[in-house]
Design a protein around this motif. Structure first.
Motif, PDB file in Angstrom:
ATOM      1  N   SER A   1      35.464  45.160  12.660  1.00 42.20           N
ATOM      2  CA  SER A   1      34.764  45.220  11.375  1.00 42.20           C
ATOM      3  C   SER A   1      33.709  46.319  11.381  1.00 42.20           C
ATOM      4  O   SER A   1      33.584  47.084  10.416  1.00 42.20           O
ATOM      5  N   TYR A   2      32.949  46.420  12.468  1.00 48.77           N
ATOM      6  CA  TYR A   2      31.973  47.506  12.591  1.00 48.77           C
ATOM      7  C   TYR A   2      32.670  48.867  12.495  1.00 48.77           C
ATOM      8  O   TYR A   2      32.204  49.783  11.803  1.00 48.77           O
TER       9      TYR A   2
ATOM     10  N   ARG B   1      35.562  49.689  11.174  1.00 50.44           N
ATOM     11  CA  ARG B   1      36.098  49.933   9.830  1.00 50.44           C
ATOM     12  C   ARG B   1      34.996  50.427   8.895  1.00 50.44           C
ATOM     13  O   ARG B   1      35.176  51.399   8.149  1.00 50.44           O
ATOM     14  N   ARG B   2      33.847  49.771   8.933  1.00 52.90           N
ATOM     15  CA  ARG B   2      32.754  50.161   8.043  1.00 52.90           C
ATOM     16  C   ARG B   2      32.236  51.556   8.376  1.00 52.90           C
ATOM     17  O   ARG B   2      31.912  52.345   7.477  1.00 52.90           O
TER      18      ARG B   2
ATOM     19  N   GLN C   1      34.815  54.103   7.127  1.00 47.37           N
ATOM     20  CA  GLN C   1      34.777  54.167   5.662  1.00 47.37           C
ATOM     21  C   GLN C   1      33.545  54.911   5.166  1.00 47.37           C
ATOM     22  O   GLN C   1      33.564  55.490   4.076  1.00 47.37           O
ATOM     23  N   ALA C   2      32.484  54.912   5.986  1.00 47.16           N
ATOM     24  CA  ALA C   2      31.267  55.647   5.632  1.00 47.16           C
ATOM     25  C   ALA C   2      31.337  57.113   6.056  1.00 47.16           C
ATOM     26  O   ALA C   2      30.371  57.857   5.859  1.00 47.16           O
TER      27      ALA C   2
ATOM     28  N   LEU D   1      24.691  53.645   8.056  1.00 44.57           N
ATOM     29  CA  LEU D   1      25.949  54.047   7.429  1.00 44.57           C
ATOM     30  C   LEU D   1      25.735  54.935   6.209  1.00 44.57           C
ATOM     31  O   LEU D   1      26.584  55.781   5.897  1.00 44.57           O
ATOM     32  N   GLU D   2      24.618  54.774   5.513  1.00 46.37           N
ATOM     33  CA  GLU D   2      24.372  55.563   4.303  1.00 46.37           C
ATOM     34  C   GLU D   2      23.484  56.775   4.554  1.00 46.37           C
ATOM     35  O   GLU D   2      23.163  57.511   3.613  1.00 46.37           O
TER      36      GLU D   2
ATOM     37  N   ASP E   1      23.163  49.430   6.585  1.00 46.21           N
ATOM     38  CA  ASP E   1      23.333  50.575   5.692  1.00 46.21           C
ATOM     39  C   ASP E   1      22.320  51.687   5.952  1.00 46.21           C
ATOM     40  O   ASP E   1      22.529  52.821   5.507  1.00 46.21           O
TER      41      ASP E   1
END
Length: 342
Positions: free
Chosen positions: A85-86, A88-89, A92-93, A66-67, A63
């Motif tokens: 999965s990486y 997608r995250r 989405q971020a 991503l954040e 995060d």
């Protein structure tokens, strides 16, 4: 006036192309590398031992990348079971994405990831690292300008040398079908479809000629049938040397091109031989173009940065990357292996 560097991060560092990408994330002035998230200590240690990927700023919390609103783009370079999965995250971020091939091992992976990027107005660039090199760009520019005339044939030979570690992909670790074609032939498929588009029919000859006991597909020829053209794509894991034989050929009514080799080998540098002038030009119609430089993986990283800055549009569309992956799944078949969740 110098431009501000683009702040990027990377999720995962276990993909076979990761070290090549990490080199440019670390070294290019136009990039500010915020960090690399790789939870496996052994993988981090292995990368530190390689000159191309030493001295990287690793982060322990995904995060943190991503954040962070200053991080505009993410490269996906993990073990391939982790990469959907990486990706997608990251999407989405709200991060632009450069994802190492392949896009996954099901049709649904491509639909979900490209759809998420497209609906969010985010870049989605696949890491087929040959598509933006100078010799292939020259061929694709000719296609765009119609210089080949009516294209009736594409041929690719992209193989690998024999080594027993191909069995790595078998048993409990096997997450994809298609063997060498999934793993290597997908590069050729990407380029063939950049020239001819989506095929009307696919004919796959996927053989196991040396890895008999394991069942690993080690010798493959795929024929793509188009309304007025044929593409033949050869991939094997059986050659004694893999770089010199690689070729990509385009044949049209007005011109033809032969890319060979794809990378430096011995005294030969990557180049493309182009014949212009139609049948009347004869042998005098040939001209060989060198690449000017050879810097593996740099071209797609620089293109990604330029697209984020708005300096150019992506060379390859969401639709192209979706179609390539769907065709790859038509050739190889899907599996129901679960993702490794980031």
């Amino acid at each position: 006036m110098s431009k501000q560097p683009v702040r990027l991060g990377m999720l995962g560092a276990q993909h076979g192309h990761a070290a090549g990408k990490l080199r440019w994330l670390r070294d290019l002035d136009e990039i500010d590398l915020a960090g690399v998230y790789e939870p496996c200590a052994d993988a981090r240690a292995a990368k530190e031992s390689e000159p191309n990927s030493a001295g990287l700023p690793y982060v322990d919390d995904i995060d943190r990348l991503l954040e962070d609103p200053s991080v505009l783009g993410i490269l996906i370079g993990g073990a391939e079971r982790q990469n959907p999965s990486y990706a997608r995250r990251a999407l989405q971020a709200g991060k632009h994405l450069l994802m190492e091939k392949a896009c996954g091992w099901t049709h649904a992976h491509a639909d979900e990831l490209t759809g998420l990027a497209e609906s969010s107005g985010l870049l989605f660039q696949m890491g087929y690292n040959n598509r933006l090199t100078p010799h292939f760009r020259r061929v694709l520019d000719m296609v765009d300008e119609g210089e080949f005339g009516d294209i009736y044939r594409v041929r690719s030979h992209m193989c690998s040398f024999y080594h027993p570690s191909a069995d790595t992909y078998l048993g409990r670790d096997r997450y994809f079908n298609g063997g060498i074609f999934y793993n290597l032939g997908s590069h050729a498929l990407d380029m063939a479809m950049a020239v001819l588009g989506t095929p009307a029919k696919v004919h796959s000859f996927l053989r196991c000629d040396r890895f008999i006991e394991s069942g690993y597909i080690d010798n493959a020829t795929v024929v793509l049938e188009h309304p007025n053209a044929i593409a033949t794509l050869e991939a094997s894991h059986l050659e004694t040397e893999q770089v010199r034989p690689r070729s990509f050929e385009v044949y049209g009514s007005e011109a033809q091109a032969i890319v060979s080799p794809w990378a430096s080998i011995g005294d030969r540098a990557p180049a493309v031989a182009i014949h212009r002038g139609g049948p009347g030009a004869g042998a005098d119609g040939w001209k060989v173009y060198g690449t000017g430089r050879e810097a593996p993986f740099r071209d797609d990283v620089e293109h990604f940065v330029a697209c984020i800055r708005g300096e150019c549009q992506p060379r390859f569309s969401y639709a192209h990357d979706r179609a390539v992956h769907h065709t790859l799944m038509d050739i190889c078949g899907e599996t129901d292996v679960a993702e490794e969740v980031a």
